[in-house]
Design an enzyme around this catalytic site. Structure first.
Site, PDB file in Angstrom:
ATOM      1  CG  ASP A   1     -15.721 -10.187 -19.939  1.00 45.24           C
ATOM      2  OD1 ASP A   1     -14.956 -11.166 -20.038  1.00 45.24           O
ATOM      3  OD2 ASP A   1     -15.326  -9.024 -19.731  1.00 45.24           O
TER       4      ASP A   1
ATOM      5  CE  LYS B   1     -11.529 -10.603 -21.365  1.00 45.88           C
ATOM      6  NZ  LYS B   1     -12.651  -9.672 -21.490  1.00 45.88           N
TER       7      LYS B   1
ATOM      8  CB  CYS C   1       5.420  -4.059   0.298  1.00 43.92           C
ATOM      9  SG  CYS C   1       6.254  -2.502   0.034  1.00 43.92           S
ATOM     10  CE1 TYR C   2       0.979   1.245   5.366  1.00 41.10           C
ATOM     11  CE2 TYR C   2      -0.561  -0.602   5.509  1.00 41.10           C
ATOM     12  CZ  TYR C   2      -0.165   0.659   5.916  1.00 41.10           C
ATOM     13  OH  TYR C   2      -0.880   1.341   6.863  1.00 41.10           O
TER      14      TYR C   2
ATOM     15  CD  GLU D   1       3.060  -8.668  -5.149  1.00 42.21           C
ATOM     16  OE1 GLU D   1       3.819  -9.368  -4.445  1.00 42.21           O
ATOM     17  OE2 GLU D   1       2.797  -7.482  -4.880  1.00 42.21           O
TER      18      GLU D   1
ATOM     19  N   GLY E   1       0.853  -1.192   0.000  1.00 43.78           N
ATOM     20  CA  GLY E   1       0.000   0.000   0.000  1.00 43.78           C
ATOM     21  C   GLY E   1       0.877   1.225   0.000  1.00 43.78           C
TER      22      GLY E   1
ATOM     23  CG  HIS F   1       5.935  -5.836  -4.314  1.00 36.74           C
ATOM     24  ND1 HIS F   1       4.641  -5.674  -3.868  1.00 36.74           N
ATOM     25  CD2 HIS F   1       6.596  -4.714  -3.965  1.00 36.74           C
ATOM     26  CE1 HIS F   1       4.516  -4.506  -3.289  1.00 36.74           C
ATOM     27  NE2 HIS F   1       5.682  -3.877  -3.332  1.00 36.74           N
TER      28      HIS F   1
END
Ligand code: XMP
Length: 513
Positions: free
Chosen positions: A230, A369, A82-83, A174, A55, A172
């Site tokens: 979608d 998606k 992180c945050y 990710e 964040g 991070h």
């Protein structure tokens, strides 16, 4: 739902969706929840683990996002990123301060060493690159925590209290730039939270169908089907759940690609749903006649679309539910930011005020998606619908530059089909994010046979991108461009010149208008 859950607690970081995707990619279902979610609600969801995201704030500032400290006595494993790492340290008695020297503020790729005894890093190499992005520094880890990774500037790039299942990383895991980051998340899920990896699309389909049946009962549902991924998948899911209680209204505005309308109709004609294809081509062309300003075109198409849809909806009569193909990124992002309007996107999503219905159903609102595509395949939709590239709501109208006529649309449809066919047979369709043809309003002199021509120039566009916010023009082989160009000028009457667009986004955009 029958599967396990991980909660990604959102503190406003830019990579939060990515964290959720990384978790789900490993067969573990997760949901992103705002950090303000009351602890009792989190407990009621009975997660096997929690990830605190990054964040933009600083944990030591008043008013920065916090959690109820009782979360740490609940007994559920937590990974702070992180945050999220700094917050855990701060709330458990460690000390986080603004980095004093520039060197302790880390941004970008950072050489990092790992303690591979730590469950988070088990089985990984002892050193690797991590992606850092933090201006605060953890001066002191909380009691009970070991320092389990280090970089040149940071002796505590990761901390762990293995007995309580608490882990924090300043970097991070990710993002792709962190080597073995996915393995670290895997370790947290499987070594620490003992995940079963029990989330499959088949399971999702089954539970989603049941949930829709429970909710809709014998009510009637209306869906605006655009032919995009979608709305097509939403339609197929609802068809499976409630069959003929569903009416799909497919507005054919004449701005679709070659055969697209028929393909959509074919995919749904076999299903037990009420499928209404509205041929509104003339209406759209009349409203677009002589209009060459891109934003005006977009507005006209958006308005006309709603008008046609409303007319059809009135014919259907009272409906209980309006279905929309909203997907998870829209849900997570909704309300975020107010960036400048570069193009007003016309999406079937934003429908309409005047149709009467009791409630909205959004059966895809928890899927990313690529998961929507997988669900589509699970539901038996054909590949050409499920794997289709993004196609703008205003369709070919914004790929005919300048005013739109039937003749220009016909030229473009033929040309675009040839380009797509050649790209597919060269295998480029699997590598590239999006490609298409656009008809410029430039006419120029050419020579064909012994005669002079004065015809349109066609532009080809092909891009690679992760998120469509930025994009690079694709380096496709000259031989392929040559084949396409020769076919275009020979097979499509009205084109005598072909350009290939070599601008990235920014400064250009993907579409021309
Ligand atoms: P731009 O041209 O803005 O396009 O760089 C980025 C991506 O968005 C698609 N696009 C649209 N999608 N409605 C949509 O649903 C629209 O009005 C629209 N305009 C652009 C574009 O095809 C690309 O994938």
């Amino acid at each position: 739902m029958s599967h396990q859950l991980v909660i990604v607690l959102d503190f406003g970081g830019q990579y939060n969706q990515l964290i959720a995707r990384r978790v789900r990619e490993q067969g573990v279902y997760c949901e992103v929840k705002p950090y303000t979610t009351p602890l009792a609600d989190l407990k009621a969801m009975d997660p096997i683990g929690i990830v605190f995201t990054g964040g933009p704030d600083s944990v030591y500032l008043d008013g920065s996002p916090k959690v109820d400290p009782a979360i740490f006595t609940w007994g559920v494993p937590i990974l702070g990123i992180c945050y999220g790492c700094q917050l855990m340290a701060h709330l458990l008695g460690g000390k986080v301060v603004p980095a004093q020297q520039d060197a302790a503020r880390e941004y970008g790729k950072t050489e990092t060493g790992f303690d591979t005894e730590c469950r988070l890093f088990r089985g990984l190499p002892q050193t690797g690159i991590t992606w850092m992005s933090h201006g605060d520094y953890m001066e002191r880890a909380p009691q009970g925590f070991a320092l389990t990774a280090r970089s040149a500037a940071c002796p505590n790039a990761a901390i762990a209290d293995e007995s309580r299942g608490f882990y924090g990383v300043q970097f991070h895991p990710e993002v792709e730039h962190t080597q073995n980051g996915t393995d670290m998340i895997h370790n947290f899920l499987f070594e620490v939270c003992h995940a079963a990896g029990d989330w499959t699309m088949e399971d999702y389909k089954r539970t989603a169908v049941q949930a829709l049946r429970d909710k809709i009962g014998d009510g009637r549902v209306l869906l605006a089907l655009s032919g995009g991924v979608d709305s097509s998948v939403a339609a197929a899911l609802l068809a499976e759940a409630v069959g003929e209680q569903l009416t799909c209204v497919f507005v054919d505005h004449g701005l679709l690609r070659k055969n697209e309308g028929d393909e959509v109709e074919a995919a749904f004609s076999e299903r037990a749903v009420n499928f209404v294809r509205v041929d509104a081509q003339d209406r759209f062309l009349i409203r677009l006649a002589g209009v060459d300003e891109p934003e005006r075109k977009r507005k006209i198409i958006g308005e006309e679309f709603i008008r046609v849809f409303e007319e059809e909806a009135r014919k259907v009569g009272a409906v209980d539910y309006l279905a929309q193909g909203t997907i998870y990124p829209d849900v997570i992002e909704s309300g975020a930011g107010d960036a400048a309007v570069i193009k007003s996107h016309h999406n079937v999503g934003g429908l309409p005020d005047c149709v009467e219905f009791k409630e909205i159903v959004e059966p895809l609102r928890l899927l990313f998606k690529d998961e929507v595509r997988r669900l589509g395949r699970e539901l038996g939709l054909p590949g050409h619908l499920v794997d289709r590239q993004p196609f703008p709501g205003p369709g070919l109208a914004i790929r005919v530059i300048g005013d739109v006529t039937r003749d220009k649309l016909d030229i473009l449809r033929e040309a675009d089909a040839i380009f797509r066919e050649e790209m597919a047979s060269a295998g480029e369709d699997r590598r590239l994010s999006q490609f298409f043809a656009a008809l410029t309003n430039l006419r120029s002199v050419g020579v064909m046979g012994d005669g002079r021509t004065y015809d349109y120039a066609l532009a080809l566009r092909a891009v690679t991108t992760d998120d469509f916010m930025t994009a690079d023009w694709a380096r496709i082989p000259y031989e392929l461009l040559d084949r396409v160009s020769v076919r275009l000028v020979n097979e499509v009457k009205g084109i005598n010149r072909v350009f290939y667009d070599i601008t990235s986004k920014p400064p250009a955009t993907v579409e021309f208008e």
